[in-house]
Design an enzyme around this catalytic site. Sequence first.
Site, PDB file in Angstrom:
ATOM      1  N   PHE A 276      51.552  32.804 -34.907  1.00  0.00           N
ATOM      2  CA  PHE A 276      50.294  33.490 -34.725  1.00  0.00           C
ATOM      3  C   PHE A 276      48.917  33.560 -35.669  1.00  0.00           C
ATOM      4  CE2 PHE A 276      54.921  35.530 -33.566  1.00  0.00           C
ATOM      5  CZ  PHE A 276      54.415  35.270 -32.063  1.00  0.00           C
ATOM      6  N   PRO A 670      50.537  28.404 -14.825  1.00  0.00           N
ATOM      7  CA  PRO A 670      50.665  29.841 -14.646  1.00  0.00           C
ATOM      8  C   PRO A 670      51.960  30.178 -15.427  1.00  0.00           C
ATOM      9  CG  PRO A 670      50.432  28.267 -12.885  1.00  0.00           C
ATOM     10  CD  PRO A 670      50.210  27.371 -13.517  1.00  0.00           C
ATOM     11  N   THR A 672      54.091  28.688 -18.645  1.00  0.00           N
ATOM     12  CA  THR A 672      53.262  28.479 -20.149  1.00  0.00           C
ATOM     13  C   THR A 672      52.948  29.987 -20.142  1.00  0.00           C
ATOM     14  OG1 THR A 672      52.507  26.577 -19.875  1.00  0.00           O
ATOM     15  CG2 THR A 672      54.657  26.567 -20.401  1.00  0.00           C
ATOM     16  N   GLU A 743      45.079  34.169 -27.608  1.00  0.00           N
ATOM     17  CA  GLU A 743      44.449  35.100 -28.205  1.00  0.00           C
ATOM     18  C   GLU A 743      44.468  36.623 -27.091  1.00  0.00           C
ATOM     19  OE1 GLU A 743      43.752  33.799 -31.678  1.00  0.00           O
ATOM     20  OE2 GLU A 743      43.484  32.588 -30.611  1.00  0.00           O
TER      21      GLU A 743
HETATM   22 MO1  MOS Z   1      45.546  32.034 -33.884  1.00  0.00          MO
HETATM   23  S1  MOS Z   1      45.291  33.860 -35.283  1.00  0.00           S
HETATM   24  O1  MOS Z   1      43.851  32.051 -34.022  1.00  0.00           O
HETATM   25  O2  MOS Z   1      46.459  31.175 -34.190  1.00  0.00           O
END
Ligand code: MOS
Length: 780
Positions: A276, A670, A672, A743
């Site tokens: 993350f 689709p 993942t 993201e």
């Molecule tokens: Mo992401 S915040 O670019 O792992």
Amino acid sequence: MSDNKDSNPKQKQSADHKQSTNQKSSTDQKPPANQQPAQTAVLEPKRTSVGHETRRIDGPLKVTGKAVYTSDHNFPGMVYAVPVGATIANGKVTKIDAAEAEKMPGVHAIYHRTNIGQLFRVAPDSTFTAYTDEPRPPLEDDIIRYYGQYVALAVADTFEQAKAAADAVKVTYQEEKPNVSPKLTADDKVKVESHRGDAQKAFDSAAIKLDETYTTASQTHNVIELHATVAVFDGTKFTMYETTQGVVNHKNVLVQVLGVDPENLQVISKFLGSGFGSKITPWSHCALAGAAARKLNRPVKLVVSRKMSFHAVGHRPRTQQRVRLSAQPDGKLTSIQHDYFNHTSMLDDYKENCGECTSYLYSTPNLRITSALSRRNVGTPTSMRGPGAVPGLFATESAMDELAIKLKMDPVKLRIINEPTIDEGLNLPFASRHLIGCYKQGADLFGWDQRDPRIGSMKKNGLTLGWGTAGASWIAERFPAEVAIQLNNDGTARVSSATQDIGTGTYTVFAQVVGDKLGIPIEKVEVVLGDTSLPAGPLSGGSMGIASIIPATTKAIEKAVDTLLTAAVQSPLTKFSGAKKTELALTNGNVHRKDQPSKEGVPFETVMQQVNLNKISGKASSPGTFSGKKQSSMHSYGVHFVEVTWQEELARLRVSRVVTVIDAGKIMNPKTGRNQIEGAIVMGLGMALFEGTEYEPTKGAPINSSLADYILPVNADMPKMDVHFLEVPNTELNEYGARGIGEIGLAGLAPALANAVHHATGIRVRNLPIRIEDLMGEST
Ligand code: MOS
């Protein structure tokens, strides 16, 4: 030395996976003549796996526990390191007394500033090849700037002995009051990020305007796999097993901090239990483990504890954002002003770029965006999923909802009215933008036309419903990448690159790309990642991994195929002997004449056997997209529609339904892909309702530093999720038109939820997370 043999996802596959393989390969067979048309369609040859629901090829390794993660590595003679963290957040270390700790059972050493040896600062680098948010090496001086800052390191035979020794180190401080105030002020210069027209003048003279301040809490990534380093030093060379989203960057930083030649440091990271953003750059513990391994000449394992993760491995900083909007009575925006702060640590300059999307999301002649940093006694912040855009959109998309209410206008209509025709920030055409398409499809799927805009007016089963929406955007770029391909004479292929799979499905999608390009099933593709001895691959960051590897993979395959075809025409032993290379092609795994169908050709492995070649290699690189002049503005877009239920007499808020439509170009897988968006929705729910790292004001410590006290969403909190992709590929970024989806799903979720809460309750919450206490007051 390494026990990584099992770690290659290609090597062991479950019966379950084989089964799906068999189903797929059966589709390659010619349908029987009596087949009905509908069934024929299903059985049509379908060699390409790009764009198809495909299970993770590393899934079986993970669910059977065979995937070797960083802290699973063990070596003979290995010792354990546990850092000692400062118990103050501001001041100085005046004395470290390690005498007692050094005598404890199993202890090898207690390292601190005077005996660790030299560690170096990391040279500033904006190219993503060697960057870190905390360039200061650990133990550089005696000044304490945040709670938990490492002051010493205990190393012992067992983890328990090292922990006991770390606890026994006596540290004396000269303590000063820390500043962890959540009220953010500009401590450095205010920077103008973007401007056009005269926003203030337009705002002052507007009939309809809004001026509100929004805040988002500091958030801790809370990756399930704790950050860890297992450092092995052989007297010359380091082998560092790391939890990282970028083995190459990790290496390039560590060679600087440890002061070694690049050829003497290898970073390995085969699997990641999520990152993350917190694992994009190396943190202090990596250097400490490396330094200890060199001093002791023994492998050292260091796992950062959950508690330490709240200060030592980055966090999303607190943001405070003032948004001013003005509009004509018909809803046309006349100005946008977005002024934002984020807290950062005392020495480092991490900026949460909240205005990232503001300059291009809506059309307005007048705009001004500024940023400023607030220095606080906190650990260094870093990227967290959707950095900048995610907290930024909470402010701007909440403000758009507030403006729609002032205008008595449907919030979707307000977006349509203000849809720009070009990127007005860059003054460039959009390469691919389907935000309104997302709104239209999402509204349809959600049933938005049934919405009664009156607050608290919609009821279902005795509950009050709240319906809210918000838009999302995220960058679409590429990192430079290098990829190597190898064709084997058994009909398999091996692709390798020093990028990594951080849990998103990179192994699988990489195999899909190679399978598609060669025309072979993905079961015949071995994917090797996560090792700096491979050709330099991209960071897994910014949702850019797959987009980045596609061009280099294609070129590498072209080179290998060229070698194959050259051998085929030159050898007297193939049926292509004497032909021109340009008359041949490799399609569906077969070498064939271009003027004949591929099924008339010869499998490439047969050609390789005929010309007596075991392996054919090709290696290629492709540039990134950050430098150079842009011809167009390319981003991903998305929209969330959120339904909450509100039970006023119990003050019970639930999220019941989320419909999300994402415009991120081609979706390579689709399965993942949807998994990424669903995970992001869960994270957005956490951001909106639960998550916030609390710094205790007198000692400056993050006090809810455990998974019991830092509230995350759990299964019982989950809404019904309905994720759709608006697949409109644009091939400027790569030939498939894939833009990345790690993201974008988090962007816009929190404001859509807050907007739904307002619709249900009449209460506008501008400070995340939304707490039940917020909803027990008066309507706003
Ligand atoms: Mo992401 S915040 O670019 O792992």
